[in-house]
Structure formats: C-alpha cells, structure tokens
Scaffold this motif. Structure first.
Motif, PDB file in Angstrom:
ATOM      1  N   GLU A 106       0.844  -1.209   0.000  1.00 48.01           N
ATOM      2  CA  GLU A 106       0.000   0.000   0.000  1.00 48.01           C
ATOM      3  C   GLU A 106       0.876   1.255   0.000  1.00 48.01           C
ATOM      4  O   GLU A 106       0.556   2.241  -0.670  1.00 48.01           O
ATOM      5  N   GLN A 107       1.979   1.221   0.746  1.00 50.43           N
ATOM      6  CA  GLN A 107       2.917   2.351   0.741  1.00 50.43           C
ATOM      7  C   GLN A 107       3.506   2.548  -0.650  1.00 50.43           C
ATOM      8  O   GLN A 107       3.613   3.679  -1.129  1.00 50.43           O
ATOM      9  N   ARG A 108       3.912   1.448  -1.286  1.00 46.16           N
ATOM     10  CA  ARG A 108       4.501   1.539  -2.625  1.00 46.16           C
ATOM     11  C   ARG A 108       3.481   2.086  -3.627  1.00 46.16           C
ATOM     12  O   ARG A 108       3.842   2.859  -4.517  1.00 46.16           O
ATOM     13  N   ILE A 109       2.225   1.716  -3.486  1.00 41.67           N
ATOM     14  CA  ILE A 109       1.183   2.236  -4.373  1.00 41.67           C
ATOM     15  C   ILE A 109       1.024   3.735  -4.162  1.00 41.67           C
ATOM     16  O   ILE A 109       0.913   4.499  -5.114  1.00 41.67           O
ATOM     17  N   ALA A 110       1.036   4.173  -2.905  1.00 43.97           N
ATOM     18  CA  ALA A 110       0.910   5.596  -2.607  1.00 43.97           C
ATOM     19  C   ALA A 110       2.087   6.382  -3.173  1.00 43.97           C
ATOM     20  O   ALA A 110       1.940   7.548  -3.548  1.00 43.97           O
ATOM     21  N   GLU A 111       3.255   5.742  -3.257  1.00 49.88           N
ATOM     22  CA  GLU A 111       4.436   6.389  -3.818  1.00 49.88           C
ATOM     23  C   GLU A 111       4.454   6.317  -5.339  1.00 49.88           C
ATOM     24  O   GLU A 111       5.334   6.882  -5.975  1.00 49.88           O
ATOM     25  N   GLY A 112       3.514   5.578  -5.924  1.00 52.30           N
ATOM     26  CA  GLY A 112       3.470   5.428  -7.371  1.00 52.30           C
ATOM     27  C   GLY A 112       4.371   4.326  -7.894  1.00 52.30           C
ATOM     28  O   GLY A 112       4.632   4.237  -9.080  1.00 52.30           O
ATOM     29  N   ARG A 113       4.836   3.440  -7.031  1.00 55.28           N
ATOM     30  CA  ARG A 113       5.724   2.346  -7.415  1.00 55.28           C
ATOM     31  C   ARG A 113       4.904   1.062  -7.514  1.00 55.28           C
ATOM     32  O   ARG A 113       4.995   0.178  -6.677  1.00 55.28           O
ATOM     33  N   TYR A 114       4.106   0.994  -8.574  1.00 56.76           N
ATOM     34  CA  TYR A 114       3.138  -0.083  -8.742  1.00 56.76           C
ATOM     35  C   TYR A 114       3.800  -1.428  -9.020  1.00 56.76           C
ATOM     36  O   TYR A 114       3.314  -2.465  -8.563  1.00 56.76           O
ATOM     37  N   GLY A 115       4.895  -1.430  -9.749  1.00 51.79           N
ATOM     38  CA  GLY A 115       5.596  -2.680 -10.040  1.00 51.79           C
ATOM     39  C   GLY A 115       6.133  -3.346  -8.785  1.00 51.79           C
ATOM     40  O   GLY A 115       6.030  -4.562  -8.618  1.00 51.79           O
ATOM     41  N   GLU A 116       6.699  -2.544  -7.894  1.00 52.45           N
ATOM     42  CA  GLU A 116       7.215  -3.085  -6.630  1.00 52.45           C
ATOM     43  C   GLU A 116       6.071  -3.620  -5.773  1.00 52.45           C
ATOM     44  O   GLU A 116       6.203  -4.663  -5.136  1.00 52.45           O
ATOM     45  N   ALA A 117       4.967  -2.896  -5.761  1.00 48.66           N
ATOM     46  CA  ALA A 117       3.816  -3.343  -4.972  1.00 48.66           C
ATOM     47  C   ALA A 117       3.310  -4.688  -5.491  1.00 48.66           C
ATOM     48  O   ALA A 117       3.010  -5.594  -4.708  1.00 48.66           O
ATOM     49  N   GLU A 118       3.229  -4.818  -6.808  1.00 41.49           N
ATOM     50  CA  GLU A 118       2.751  -6.079  -7.379  1.00 41.49           C
ATOM     51  C   GLU A 118       3.710  -7.220  -7.064  1.00 41.49           C
ATOM     52  O   GLU A 118       3.278  -8.332  -6.736  1.00 41.49           O
ATOM     53  N   ALA A 119       5.017  -6.961  -7.116  1.00 43.15           N
ATOM     54  CA  ALA A 119       6.000  -8.003  -6.798  1.00 43.15           C
ATOM     55  C   ALA A 119       5.877  -8.451  -5.345  1.00 43.15           C
ATOM     56  O   ALA A 119       5.954  -9.652  -5.043  1.00 43.15           O
ATOM     57  N   ILE A 120       5.670  -7.517  -4.438  1.00 39.80           N
ATOM     58  CA  ILE A 120       5.506  -7.854  -3.019  1.00 39.80           C
ATOM     59  C   ILE A 120       4.266  -8.718  -2.819  1.00 39.80           C
ATOM     60  O   ILE A 120       4.302  -9.735  -2.122  1.00 39.80           O
ATOM     61  N   LEU A 121       3.171  -8.330  -3.456  1.00 36.61           N
ATOM     62  CA  LEU A 121       1.924  -9.081  -3.299  1.00 36.61           C
ATOM     63  C   LEU A 121       2.033 -10.480  -3.896  1.00 36.61           C
ATOM     64  O   LEU A 121       1.526 -11.452  -3.327  1.00 36.61           O
ATOM     65  N   ARG A 122       2.689 -10.598  -5.028  1.00 38.23           N
ATOM     66  CA  ARG A 122       2.861 -11.924  -5.647  1.00 38.23           C
ATOM     67  C   ARG A 122       3.732 -12.827  -4.773  1.00 38.23           C
ATOM     68  O   ARG A 122       3.496 -14.031  -4.695  1.00 38.23           O
ATOM     69  N   GLU A 123       4.740 -12.250  -4.126  1.00 39.32           N
ATOM     70  CA  GLU A 123       5.582 -13.044  -3.231  1.00 39.32           C
ATOM     71  C   GLU A 123       4.769 -13.550  -2.040  1.00 39.32           C
ATOM     72  O   GLU A 123       4.901 -14.709  -1.639  1.00 39.32           O
ATOM     73  N   ILE A 124       3.926 -12.695  -1.494  1.00 43.25           N
ATOM     74  CA  ILE A 124       3.087 -13.106  -0.365  1.00 43.25           C
ATOM     75  C   ILE A 124       2.196 -14.271  -0.768  1.00 43.25           C
ATOM     76  O   ILE A 124       2.022 -15.233  -0.020  1.00 43.25           O
ATOM     77  N   LEU A 125       1.645 -14.199  -1.972  1.00 42.55           N
ATOM     78  CA  LEU A 125       0.690 -15.206  -2.430  1.00 42.55           C
ATOM     79  C   LEU A 125       1.354 -16.455  -3.009  1.00 42.55           C
ATOM     80  O   LEU A 125       0.652 -17.351  -3.469  1.00 42.55           O
TER      81      LEU A 125
END
Length: 188
Positions: A106-125
C-alpha cells in the motif's frame, strides 16, 4: 571336474559381490542416520534465530517500519519449520509476513511504485508463504484492475507536483498549476 570348476568360477565372484554389497549397505545405513541426525540438529538450532527474527518483526511493525518488518518476517519464516517443534511461531511469522507485505505494498502504491507493490503481493501469495492471504489477493486484484489506481502518477510526477505546489500562495493558484501538470486534463 569341469562342472565343478565352472560352478566355482561362477559362485566365487557372486559370493564376493554379495558380501561387498552387504558391507556397503550397512555402512550407507550408518551414513544416512548421521545425515538425518545432523539435519535435525541444524533445524533445531535455527528455531531460536527464527524466534528472534519474529520478535524483531513485531517490534518493527509497532514502529511502523514496514520494510524492516517485512524482511524480518521473511527471515522468521525461513528459519522456523512448519512443524510441531516450532509451535505456532511459524504461523505467526507467515501472518506477520502477509500483514507487513500488504501494508508495504500500500505504501509503494501511494508512492506510485506499482511494479514493486505487485511483486511484493505476488511473493506473499506464493506457495512458500500464504497463497490464501485475502488482503493481498484483494489488493493485487485492485492493482490489476484497469482504472482502479491512477497509474499515470508515478514517482516523477509526484515529485513534480510537490515542487510546483511549494511556490503557490493560494489554493486556486495551486489548483491551476496542478492542472497544467495533469496528463489527463482534458476533463477539466
């Protein structure tokens, strides 16, 4: 006599091969037991390291340092076995990894770093962690849904907005300046 010597020539090498294989098998059995004992010892010595990483992850979450918390929970999941030996510590580490990762994404999304946010979420899942983490699933679904997040606002755009808004004296002036920067200003 020829039958007897032929029988000896076949039986003697067979007997030698059989005795050697029996000796080798008994020594391999001892090696396997030693390897198993060393593995058990290695895993049991890793449990305190995993519990320490779990405690550091909890402290980092309380301090709202989600990047550090995410790394510490990852370390805890690595060191704590998913077995009766570690109790519920492994489950707590996976749960903390999920929570800290979603907050970090969510922090990465707020910063506009959508690719990093997606990578974090995929790792969790991933199967290694928690493929059933509902908050991560929901956020990843929103991230992939077109138009849910305004992805035109990357880190460069946000920095440009902050630079432009510093020199503004009034809210109206700030609004005009921001509309000049906005890539989708045709609706204004």
């Amino acid at each position: 006599m020829k039958k007897n010597s032929a029988l000896r020539s076949l039986l003697l090498p067979g007997f030698i091969a059989l005795s050697q294989s029996l000796i080798c098998l008994s020594s391999f059995g001892q090696n396997f037991q030693g390897v198993a004992d060393r593995e058990i010892q290695r895993r049991q010595s890793a449990i305190p390291q995993g519990e320490a990483a779990l405690a550091r992850g909890k402290a980092a979450m309380e301090a709202k340092n989600f990047t550090l918390a995410h790394e510490e929970y990852r370390t805890a999941v690595t060191y704590l076995p998913d077995a009766v030996v570690s109790g519920t510590a492994h489950d707590k580490a996976v749960e903390g990894f999920c929570k800290s990762g979603v907050t970090l994404a969510e922090q990465r999304i707020a910063e506009g770093r959508y690719g990093e946010a997606e990578a974090i979420l995929r790792e969790i899942l991933s199967d290694r962690y928690d493929p059933n983490c509902r908050p991560a699933m929901a956020l990843l679904t929103h991230l992939q849904q077109p138009g849910y997040f305004n992805k035109t606002m990357g880190p460069k755009f946000i920095a440009k907005v902050h630079r432009q808004s510093r020199g503004s004296k009034s809210a109206a002036d700030r609004g005009r300046r921001l509309l000049q920067l906005w890539p989708l200003r045709s609706c204004a």
